[in-house]
Design an enzyme around this catalytic site. Sequence first.
Site, short mmCIF file in Angstrom:
data_model
loop_
_atom_site.label_atom_id
_atom_site.label_comp_id
_atom_site.label_asym_id
_atom_site.label_seq_id
_atom_site.Cartn_x
_atom_site.Cartn_y
_atom_site.Cartn_z
CG ASN A 108 13.99 -21.64 -4.05
OD1 ASN A 108 14.84 -20.75 -4.10
ND2 ASN A 108 14.09 -22.75 -4.76
CB THR A 153 -19.70 14.99 -18.86
OG1 THR A 153 -20.55 15.88 -19.55
CG2 THR A 153 -20.38 14.54 -17.57
CG HIS A 154 -17.90 14.94 -23.00
ND1 HIS A 154 -17.60 13.87 -23.81
CD2 HIS A 154 -19.12 14.68 -22.46
CE1 HIS A 154 -18.61 13.00 -23.78
NE2 HIS A 154 -19.54 13.47 -22.95
CB SER A 275 9.53 29.01 -12.32
OG SER A 275 10.40 29.33 -13.39
CE LYS A 281 4.36 28.73 -14.01
NZ LYS A 281 5.24 27.86 -14.84
CG ASN A 283 5.31 25.76 -11.30
OD1 ASN A 283 4.48 26.46 -11.87
ND2 ASN A 283 6.60 25.85 -11.53
CD GLU A 288 3.14 20.03 -12.45
OE1 GLU A 288 3.40 20.18 -13.65
OE2 GLU A 288 3.63 20.76 -11.56
CE1 TYR A 315 13.15 -17.47 -6.34
CE2 TYR A 315 15.04 -18.57 -7.31
CZ TYR A 315 14.46 -17.44 -6.76
OH TYR A 315 15.19 -16.29 -6.65
CD GLN A 320 18.06 -11.51 -6.77
OE1 GLN A 320 18.36 -12.48 -6.12
NE2 GLN A 320 18.94 -10.81 -7.45
CE LYS A 323 13.71 -9.96 -3.56
NZ LYS A 323 12.94 -11.11 -4.12
N1 ARG Z 1 17.51 -13.54 -3.63
C1 ARG Z 1 16.57 -14.50 -4.08
C2 ARG Z 1 15.26 -13.81 -4.50
O1 ARG Z 1 15.07 -12.73 -4.13
C3 ARG Z 1 16.26 -15.47 -2.99
C4 ARG Z 1 15.98 -16.85 -3.45
C5 ARG Z 1 17.21 -17.43 -4.06
N2 ARG Z 1 17.04 -18.81 -4.35
C6 ARG Z 1 17.92 -19.45 -5.09
N3 ARG Z 1 17.71 -20.68 -5.30
N4 ARG Z 1 18.93 -18.83 -5.62
O2 ARG Z 1 14.47 -14.38 -5.19
#
Ligand code: ARG
Length: 450
Positions: A108, A153-154, A275, A281, A283, A288, A315, A320, A323
Amino acid sequence: MTLWGGRFGEEPTEAAWDFTVSRADRRLLEVDVIGSLAHVAALGEAGILEPGVVAEIEAGLDQVLAEARSGSFPWQDGDEDVHSAVERRLGEIVGRAAGALHTGRSRNDQVALDLRLYLTGAAERRAAGIRALARVLVDRAEGAGEVVVPFYTHLQQAQAVPLAHHLLAHAWALVRDAARFEDALARIAVSPLGAGAGGGSRLPLRPDAAAGRLGLPGVFDNSLDAVGSRDAAAEYLWCCTQTMADLSRLAEEVTLWATAEFGWVTLADRHATGSSALPHKKNPDVAELVRGKAGSAIGHLAGLLAVVKGLPLAYDRDLQQDKEHLFAVDDDLAGALAAMAETMAALEFHPPAPGPWTAALDLAEVLVGRGVPFREAHRAVGAVVAWAAAEGRDPAGITDGDLQAVDERFADGDAAVLDPAASVAARRSPGGGSFASVEQQIEDLRRLLG
Ligand code: ARG
């Protein structure tokens, strides 16, 4: 093998395992090992681990770090997450001593540390990338010379300004975006190591010593907060998202400018796409997709906040998911910065001149200079615009006599004011769209951007 099998009578099922393992954290491998090196050294310093054990673990971690850096780290399907993988690999290298690495630590505080270390480095890289794009815009502004464009503007022509002034407006936004990443470091570069599972430890841990070894200027104050908070991650993600929104505005203009209707720019072939059906074309797909990915970024920011908003301390495994949101946007931002910097550097500018009415305010301000209250001057010029429209007159051909016929307060020489280039030449308010202001801005930006 899991890190936690002791109290379990059976292995997780395949469905449970596949659903809960983390793969998105593999990019944290290097910082995970760096965090572990600091942790084990701090454990040795505090006398919690024998020097011999510390040395063994450090040698093993050095090898893991080398594997991480060379891309040869042997991942296994059975690794539950990056932390488990490193401990498993360390065991393969040093044997039983690896079991001491997790002393006084939990995944954690470990994952919270990894994320903060990663974001500390990433914040510096992103700020550098943003400034690189801003420098391209300053270069282009400097090279734009006397070219004058309408600003809108606009999305209606408003006044004439130097093209440089327009490009520099984007550069200023980017300067703030870069600074924001660095400001956020005050809250990101804080070590949670030593918080353990969330309550601390009976071992004489020294969180400040571990933080010092990692070069992190801050240390947590509350162990529950240390493992349970993700506001530093959300702040980083907001910095990315705000930057993506700013890039998206620039990208939207590039897209608009490249239309036949606007005709302001030609994209280099190498930054455009074709295209499969329409042979003519060309592009602006880079621009975009910057716009499109800015939309995704906003979704990910909302996604991360939605993950944390209902979580009880401290926690929870929900975290998780942080990420996936972070890395998706961070990668898009890195890609957008690189592609936009190239695109902007190679754009060919050929904007048409602004229309004569972009100097309408100038005509009103001429009257103001003669003591006419602005509201009356505004109405007088408005009457000229209405007259020209009703008569079907080209505003560029309006004479002093025409003006005086509409309103007797106009004087000889006033018709010459209805000229965009003259309008820019006469502008004098600081920070406004004048060449003097542009020169000052370029100087200031060069100083800020290094
Ligand atoms: N893979 C977990 C995460 O990204 C790590 C921490 C896991 N802790 C636990 N008590 N299972 O958050």
